[in-house]
Scaffold this motif. Structure first.
Motif, PDB file in Angstrom:
ATOM      1  N   GLU A  87     -10.345 -26.462 -17.469  1.00 15.87           N
ATOM      2  CA  GLU A  87     -11.402 -25.354 -17.028  1.00 15.87           C
ATOM      3  C   GLU A  87     -12.058 -24.694 -15.729  1.00 15.87           C
ATOM      4  O   GLU A  87     -12.128 -25.879 -15.093  1.00 15.87           O
ATOM      5  N   PRO A  88     -12.670 -23.919 -15.456  1.00 14.81           N
ATOM      6  CA  PRO A  88     -12.994 -23.171 -13.705  1.00 14.81           C
ATOM      7  C   PRO A  88     -14.225 -24.813 -13.605  1.00 14.81           C
ATOM      8  O   PRO A  88     -13.844 -25.226 -12.635  1.00 14.81           O
ATOM      9  N   GLU A  89     -14.511 -25.079 -14.936  1.00 20.85           N
ATOM     10  CA  GLU A  89     -15.918 -26.717 -14.502  1.00 20.85           C
ATOM     11  C   GLU A  89     -15.486 -27.701 -14.357  1.00 20.85           C
ATOM     12  O   GLU A  89     -15.916 -28.325 -13.790  1.00 20.85           O
ATOM     13  N   ASP A  90     -14.180 -27.916 -14.410  1.00 19.25           N
ATOM     14  CA  ASP A  90     -13.294 -29.575 -13.737  1.00 19.25           C
ATOM     15  C   ASP A  90     -12.909 -28.993 -12.126  1.00 19.25           C
ATOM     16  O   ASP A  90     -12.743 -30.263 -12.194  1.00 19.25           O
ATOM     17  N   THR A  91     -12.892 -27.663 -11.901  1.00 18.31           N
ATOM     18  CA  THR A  91     -12.603 -27.927 -10.472  1.00 18.31           C
ATOM     19  C   THR A  91     -13.500 -29.163  -9.665  1.00 18.31           C
ATOM     20  O   THR A  91     -14.690 -29.076  -9.366  1.00 18.31           O
ATOM     21  N   ALA A  92     -13.126 -29.956  -8.535  1.00 16.59           N
ATOM     22  CA  ALA A  92     -13.273 -31.290  -8.359  1.00 16.59           C
ATOM     23  C   ALA A  92     -11.963 -31.800  -7.799  1.00 16.59           C
ATOM     24  O   ALA A  92     -11.499 -31.709  -7.575  1.00 16.59           O
ATOM     25  N   VAL A  93     -13.041 -33.081  -7.003  1.00 10.29           N
ATOM     26  CA  VAL A  93     -11.931 -34.152  -6.469  1.00 10.29           C
ATOM     27  C   VAL A  93     -11.717 -34.613  -6.564  1.00 10.29           C
ATOM     28  O   VAL A  93     -13.097 -35.174  -7.403  1.00 10.29           O
ATOM     29  N   TYR A  94     -10.493 -35.085  -7.426  1.00  9.64           N
ATOM     30  CA  TYR A  94     -10.635 -36.075  -8.070  1.00  9.64           C
ATOM     31  C   TYR A  94     -10.551 -37.430  -8.224  1.00  9.64           C
ATOM     32  O   TYR A  94      -9.011 -37.828  -6.513  1.00  9.64           O
ATOM     33  N   TYR A  95     -10.840 -39.101  -7.987  1.00  9.00           N
ATOM     34  CA  TYR A  95     -10.778 -39.865  -7.522  1.00  9.00           C
ATOM     35  C   TYR A  95     -10.196 -40.787  -8.667  1.00  9.00           C
ATOM     36  O   TYR A  95     -11.211 -40.937  -9.582  1.00  9.00           O
ATOM     37  N   CYS A  96      -9.111 -42.128  -8.054  1.00 12.88           N
ATOM     38  CA  CYS A  96      -8.956 -42.958  -8.487  1.00 12.88           C
ATOM     39  C   CYS A  96      -9.761 -44.607  -7.867  1.00 12.88           C
ATOM     40  O   CYS A  96     -10.141 -44.511  -7.132  1.00 12.88           O
ATOM     41  N   ASN A  97     -10.706 -44.937  -9.209  1.00 12.05           N
ATOM     42  CA  ASN A  97     -11.262 -46.295  -8.797  1.00 12.05           C
ATOM     43  C   ASN A  97     -10.511 -47.623  -9.539  1.00 12.05           C
ATOM     44  O   ASN A  97     -10.254 -47.937 -10.851  1.00 12.05           O
ATOM     45  N   ALA A  98     -10.644 -48.422  -8.688  1.00 10.12           N
ATOM     46  CA  ALA A  98     -10.624 -49.778  -9.350  1.00 10.12           C
ATOM     47  C   ALA A  98     -11.520 -50.886  -9.494  1.00 10.12           C
ATOM     48  O   ALA A  98     -12.409 -51.051  -8.347  1.00 10.12           O
ATOM     49  N   ARG A  99     -12.067 -51.741 -10.131  1.00 13.63           N
ATOM     50  CA  ARG A  99     -13.098 -52.726 -10.710  1.00 13.63           C
ATOM     51  C   ARG A  99     -12.562 -53.565 -11.405  1.00 13.63           C
ATOM     52  O   ARG A  99     -11.798 -53.128 -12.400  1.00 13.63           O
ATOM     53  N   SER A 100     -13.378 -54.427 -10.653  1.00 15.69           N
ATOM     54  CA  SER A 100     -13.423 -55.851 -10.818  1.00 15.69           C
ATOM     55  C   SER A 100     -15.010 -56.592 -11.284  1.00 15.69           C
ATOM     56  O   SER A 100     -15.814 -55.687 -11.102  1.00 15.69           O
ATOM     57  N   GLN A 101     -15.031 -57.134 -11.563  1.00 19.81           N
ATOM     58  CA  GLN A 101     -16.061 -58.368 -11.552  1.00 19.81           C
ATOM     59  C   GLN A 101     -16.633 -58.448 -10.061  1.00 19.81           C
ATOM     60  O   GLN A 101     -17.925 -58.216 -10.036  1.00 19.81           O
ATOM     61  N   TRP A 102     -16.070 -58.400  -9.225  1.00 20.45           N
ATOM     62  CA  TRP A 102     -16.738 -59.298  -8.065  1.00 20.45           C
ATOM     63  C   TRP A 102     -16.895 -57.506  -6.419  1.00 20.45           C
ATOM     64  O   TRP A 102     -17.686 -57.593  -5.923  1.00 20.45           O
ATOM     65  N   ILE A 103     -15.742 -56.939  -7.195  1.00 22.18           N
ATOM     66  CA  ILE A 103     -15.372 -55.474  -6.251  1.00 22.18           C
ATOM     67  C   ILE A 103     -15.129 -54.181  -6.124  1.00 22.18           C
ATOM     68  O   ILE A 103     -14.091 -54.143  -7.599  1.00 22.18           O
ATOM     69  N   LYS A 104     -15.492 -53.106  -6.198  1.00 27.55           N
ATOM     70  CA  LYS A 104     -14.514 -52.218  -6.421  1.00 27.55           C
ATOM     71  C   LYS A 104     -14.028 -51.265  -5.595  1.00 27.55           C
ATOM     72  O   LYS A 104     -14.037 -51.143  -3.856  1.00 27.55           O
ATOM     73  N   TYR A 105     -12.837 -50.607  -5.620  1.00 29.39           N
ATOM     74  CA  TYR A 105     -11.896 -50.036  -4.448  1.00 29.39           C
ATOM     75  C   TYR A 105     -11.531 -48.331  -4.787  1.00 29.39           C
ATOM     76  O   TYR A 105     -11.767 -47.991  -5.917  1.00 29.39           O
ATOM     77  N   TRP A 106     -11.681 -47.569  -3.758  1.00 28.66           N
ATOM     78  CA  TRP A 106     -11.687 -46.098  -3.995  1.00 28.66           C
ATOM     79  C   TRP A 106     -10.520 -45.931  -3.531  1.00 28.66           C
ATOM     80  O   TRP A 106      -9.580 -46.226  -2.352  1.00 28.66           O
ATOM     81  N   GLY A 107     -10.039 -44.584  -3.759  1.00 31.53           N
ATOM     82  CA  GLY A 107      -8.720 -44.014  -3.637  1.00 31.53           C
ATOM     83  C   GLY A 107      -9.675 -42.926  -2.851  1.00 31.53           C
ATOM     84  O   GLY A 107     -10.565 -42.466  -2.734  1.00 31.53           O
ATOM     85  N   GLN A 108      -9.375 -41.833  -2.131  1.00 32.82           N
ATOM     86  CA  GLN A 108      -9.416 -40.837  -0.775  1.00 32.82           C
ATOM     87  C   GLN A 108      -9.187 -39.388  -1.943  1.00 32.82           C
ATOM     88  O   GLN A 108      -9.788 -38.926  -1.217  1.00 32.82           O
ATOM     89  N   GLY A 109      -8.990 -39.054  -3.152  1.00 32.76           N
ATOM     90  CA  GLY A 109      -9.102 -38.416  -3.819  1.00 32.76           C
ATOM     91  C   GLY A 109      -8.032 -37.327  -3.060  1.00 32.76           C
ATOM     92  O   GLY A 109      -6.986 -37.278  -2.842  1.00 32.76           O
ATOM     93  N   THR A 110      -8.060 -36.112  -4.901  1.00 25.85           N
ATOM     94  CA  THR A 110      -7.449 -35.506  -4.788  1.00 25.85           C
ATOM     95  C   THR A 110      -7.957 -33.905  -4.944  1.00 25.85           C
ATOM     96  O   THR A 110      -8.840 -33.929  -6.287  1.00 25.85           O
TER      97      THR A 110
END
Length: 116
Positions: A87-110
């Protein structure tokens, strides 16, 4: 070096489908919960879907339930987001995220743009 690299975004018409991929490296993928977030212009980043390290019970934002599916391949260190009935409302930059108990990582987005 930790890397999360999203791909698969683009321009799609309403009702169409896209499959996002996130290729990861530099950390022990199999012990991290993985998620997809998105951020539309002028809005806060929001959680779209999540999947635990063992690929068990997934969770979704109410706005995408029944349309999006998150999955992971621990052998390939990949996470995916299948998006249907866009849907048009889905328009956005989508980011991948990795999460553990201690740390989070992020991608640059698409970028995902849903428009006729």
């Amino acid at each position: 070096q930790v890397q999360l690299r999203e791909s698969g975004g683009g321009l799609v018409q309403p009702g169409g489908s896209l499959r996002l991929s996130c290729a990861t490296s530099g950390f022990t993928f199999s012990v991290f919960a993985m998620s997809w977030y998105r951020q539309a212009p002028g809005k806060e980043r929001e959680l779209v879907a999540g999947i635990p390290s063992n690929g068990g019970s997934t969770n979704y934002a109410d706005s995408v339930k029944g349309r999006f599916t998150i999955s992971r391949d621990n052998a390939k260190n990949m996470v995916y987001l299948q998006m249907n009935s866009l849907e048009p409302e889905d328009t956005a930059v989508y980011y991948c995220n990795a999460r553990s108990q201690w740390i989070k990582y992020w991608g640059q987005g698409t970028q995902v743009t849903v428009s006729s």
